[in-house]
Design a protein around this motif. Structure first.
Motif, short mmCIF file in Angstrom:
data_model
loop_
_atom_site.label_atom_id
_atom_site.label_comp_id
_atom_site.label_asym_id
_atom_site.label_seq_id
_atom_site.Cartn_x
_atom_site.Cartn_y
_atom_site.Cartn_z
N SER A 1 41.42 49.67 42.97
CA SER A 1 42.35 49.40 42.33
C SER A 1 43.26 50.37 42.02
O SER A 1 42.93 51.66 41.82
CB SER A 1 41.58 49.04 40.67
OG SER A 1 40.94 48.00 40.72
N THR A 2 44.59 50.21 42.19
CA THR A 2 45.67 51.03 41.96
C THR A 2 45.95 51.19 40.56
O THR A 2 45.63 50.40 39.63
CB THR A 2 46.81 50.36 42.89
OG1 THR A 2 47.15 49.32 42.27
CG2 THR A 2 46.65 50.42 44.05
N LEU A 3 46.83 52.20 40.29
CA LEU A 3 47.26 52.23 38.85
C LEU A 3 47.99 51.08 38.42
O LEU A 3 47.71 50.50 37.17
CB LEU A 3 47.99 53.43 38.74
CG LEU A 3 47.60 54.88 38.95
CD1 LEU A 3 48.64 55.91 38.78
CD2 LEU A 3 46.58 54.91 37.67
N THR A 4 48.67 50.40 39.09
CA THR A 4 49.35 49.03 38.94
C THR A 4 48.42 47.89 38.73
O THR A 4 48.59 47.40 37.84
CB THR A 4 50.46 48.73 39.85
OG1 THR A 4 51.13 49.79 40.35
CG2 THR A 4 51.37 47.92 39.56
N PRO B 1 41.66 54.00 28.28
CA PRO B 1 41.03 54.49 27.31
C PRO B 1 40.42 55.77 27.70
O PRO B 1 40.17 56.29 28.82
CB PRO B 1 39.74 53.39 27.62
CG PRO B 1 40.05 52.97 29.07
CD PRO B 1 41.57 53.04 29.22
N PHE B 2 40.44 56.68 26.77
CA PHE B 2 40.01 58.16 26.81
C PHE B 2 38.85 58.40 25.92
O PHE B 2 38.47 59.58 25.48
CB PHE B 2 41.13 58.91 26.56
CG PHE B 2 42.25 59.12 27.57
CD1 PHE B 2 42.34 59.88 28.69
CD2 PHE B 2 43.13 58.02 27.43
CE1 PHE B 2 43.27 59.91 29.64
CE2 PHE B 2 44.40 58.20 28.39
CZ PHE B 2 43.97 59.03 29.52
N LEU C 1 46.11 73.08 33.18
CA LEU C 1 45.68 72.17 34.40
C LEU C 1 44.24 71.78 34.38
O LEU C 1 43.96 70.59 34.71
CB LEU C 1 45.89 72.65 35.87
CG LEU C 1 45.70 72.04 36.99
CD1 LEU C 1 46.39 70.84 37.24
CD2 LEU C 1 45.92 72.76 38.22
N ALA C 2 43.21 72.59 33.88
CA ALA C 2 41.96 72.20 33.86
C ALA C 2 41.80 71.08 32.73
O ALA C 2 40.79 69.83 32.79
CB ALA C 2 41.10 73.23 33.42
N GLU C 3 42.46 71.26 31.69
CA GLU C 3 42.34 70.25 30.70
C GLU C 3 42.77 68.89 30.86
O GLU C 3 42.23 67.85 30.60
CB GLU C 3 42.99 70.69 29.42
CG GLU C 3 42.44 72.05 28.72
CD GLU C 3 43.37 72.81 27.80
OE1 GLU C 3 42.83 73.67 27.01
OE2 GLU C 3 44.50 72.57 27.79
N ALA C 4 43.93 68.99 31.87
CA ALA C 4 44.64 67.56 32.43
C ALA C 4 43.62 67.12 33.30
O ALA C 4 43.46 65.80 33.27
CB ALA C 4 45.92 68.10 32.96
N ALA C 5 42.97 67.73 34.15
CA ALA C 5 42.16 67.21 35.03
C ALA C 5 41.02 66.29 34.40
O ALA C 5 40.65 65.35 34.68
CB ALA C 5 41.65 68.36 35.79
N LEU C 6 40.50 67.23 33.15
CA LEU C 6 39.22 66.56 32.56
C LEU C 6 39.71 65.18 31.84
O LEU C 6 38.94 64.17 31.99
CB LEU C 6 38.85 67.67 31.54
CG LEU C 6 37.39 67.08 30.55
CD1 LEU C 6 36.80 68.37 30.33
CD2 LEU C 6 38.10 66.07 29.41
N LEU C 7 40.78 65.26 31.46
CA LEU C 7 41.43 63.99 30.63
C LEU C 7 41.70 62.85 31.77
O LEU C 7 41.18 61.88 31.68
CB LEU C 7 42.65 64.16 30.12
CG LEU C 7 42.44 64.91 28.54
CD1 LEU C 7 43.68 65.22 27.87
CD2 LEU C 7 41.48 64.45 27.71
N ALA C 8 42.19 63.23 32.86
CA ALA C 8 42.43 62.40 34.04
C ALA C 8 41.07 61.53 34.42
O ALA C 8 41.12 60.59 34.76
CB ALA C 8 43.10 63.17 35.34
N GLY C 9 39.95 62.34 34.24
CA GLY C 9 38.80 61.65 34.89
C GLY C 9 38.26 60.61 33.87
O GLY C 9 37.29 59.95 34.22
N LEU C 10 38.47 60.79 32.49
CA LEU C 10 37.76 60.37 31.36
C LEU C 10 37.95 58.57 31.46
O LEU C 10 37.13 57.72 31.33
CB LEU C 10 38.22 60.48 30.08
CG LEU C 10 37.85 61.79 29.60
CD1 LEU C 10 38.65 62.07 28.00
CD2 LEU C 10 36.37 62.10 29.51
N GLN D 1 37.65 56.61 33.95
CA GLN D 1 36.81 56.08 35.04
C GLN D 1 35.39 55.62 34.29
O GLN D 1 35.00 54.59 34.68
CB GLN D 1 36.74 56.83 35.97
CG GLN D 1 37.61 57.37 37.01
CD GLN D 1 37.22 57.98 38.37
OE1 GLN D 1 36.27 58.49 38.40
NE2 GLN D 1 38.39 57.96 39.08
N SER D 2 35.11 56.14 33.26
CA SER D 2 33.77 56.02 32.38
C SER D 2 34.00 56.84 31.07
O SER D 2 33.44 57.70 30.66
CB SER D 2 32.41 56.45 33.10
OG SER D 2 31.69 55.82 32.49
#
Length: 220
Positions: free
Chosen positions: A123-126, A171-172, A196-205, A207-208
């Motif tokens: 799935s793409t972002l779109t 959803p986060f 950057l590390a905080e942004a990376a953590l939020l970017a992964g949320l 997914q689950s």
């Protein structure tokens, strides 16, 4: 004789792929006319009530009618780290595809065949935006519909618009929708102030969101 056998095998293979490509094109054409575009009625980006003092500290917060906390903001106020991290995690070719990533789709098909089950959705972002605007059970049919809708959506919207909408409705964890609600809740800062590390953590949320909630499962 051996060369004849090899040539015959290649001809059959070419015929098979040619037939499959023809059927796919016909399915795409028919679906393009039958599948309606996804509609954004604004309910997914409705601002939750938030009253602050003159220093920006929250005095009152109130969730929406669906118990979700939303604080949509423009893409340009999200800082550089969050959009980059989301594209890296969710859709590395987002800026170059037309709504559907053929490379990721081909890889997912072979992975699913090899494992005899769905292990990758490509799935793409779109496509995810289309799914979040009109949720439906996860089936091959709905994936196909999301792909058609994604192609249509990108004909009418710029990449920045798609990325901004995704970041405002994804959803986060808990009842948090959108990057600003997540950033304020999990780190107490605006998205543009995330490291950057905080942004990376939020970017992964997204997914689950529940399995990866920092407060319930920090190791994950």
């Amino acid at each position: 004789m051996r060369h004849r056998g090899i040539n015959r095998w290649f001809r059959r293979l070419a015929t098979l792929f040619g037939g499959a490509a023809t059927l796919a094109c016909l399915a795409l054409i028919i679906s393009w006319w039958l599948v309606p575009p996804v509609v954004d009625d604004g309910s997914r980006t409705a601002m939750s009530l938030r009253i602050e003092d003159r220093h920006g500290q929250a005095l009152l917060r109130q969730v929406g009618a669906d118990d979700q906390w939303r604080e949509p903001i423009p893409l340009e106020t999200m800082g550089p780290h969050v959009p980059a991290a989301v594209m890296a995690v969710e859709d590395e070719r987002f800026l170059t595809h037309l709504g559907v990533d053929p490379i990721a789709t081909t890889r997912a098909v072979f992975q699913n065949i090899r494992h005899t089950q769905v292990v990758s959705g490509a799935s793409t972002l779109t496509m995810q935006v289309c799914k979040m605007l009109d949720p439906a059970p996860r089936t091959l049919r709905t994936k196909w519909i999301e792909a058609i809708r994604a192609l249509k959506y990108e004909r009418e919207h710029q990449k920045d618009e798609v990325l901004e909408l995704w970041l405002n409705i994804a959803p986060f964890g808990s009842n948090l929708r959108g990057i600003r609600a997540a950033s304020l809740h999990w780190f107490g800062v605006e998205p543009e102030d995330l490291h950057l590390a905080e942004a990376a953590l939020l970017a992964g949320l997204p997914q689950s969101p529940e399995r990866l909630r920092p407060d319930r499962n920090p190791d994950a």
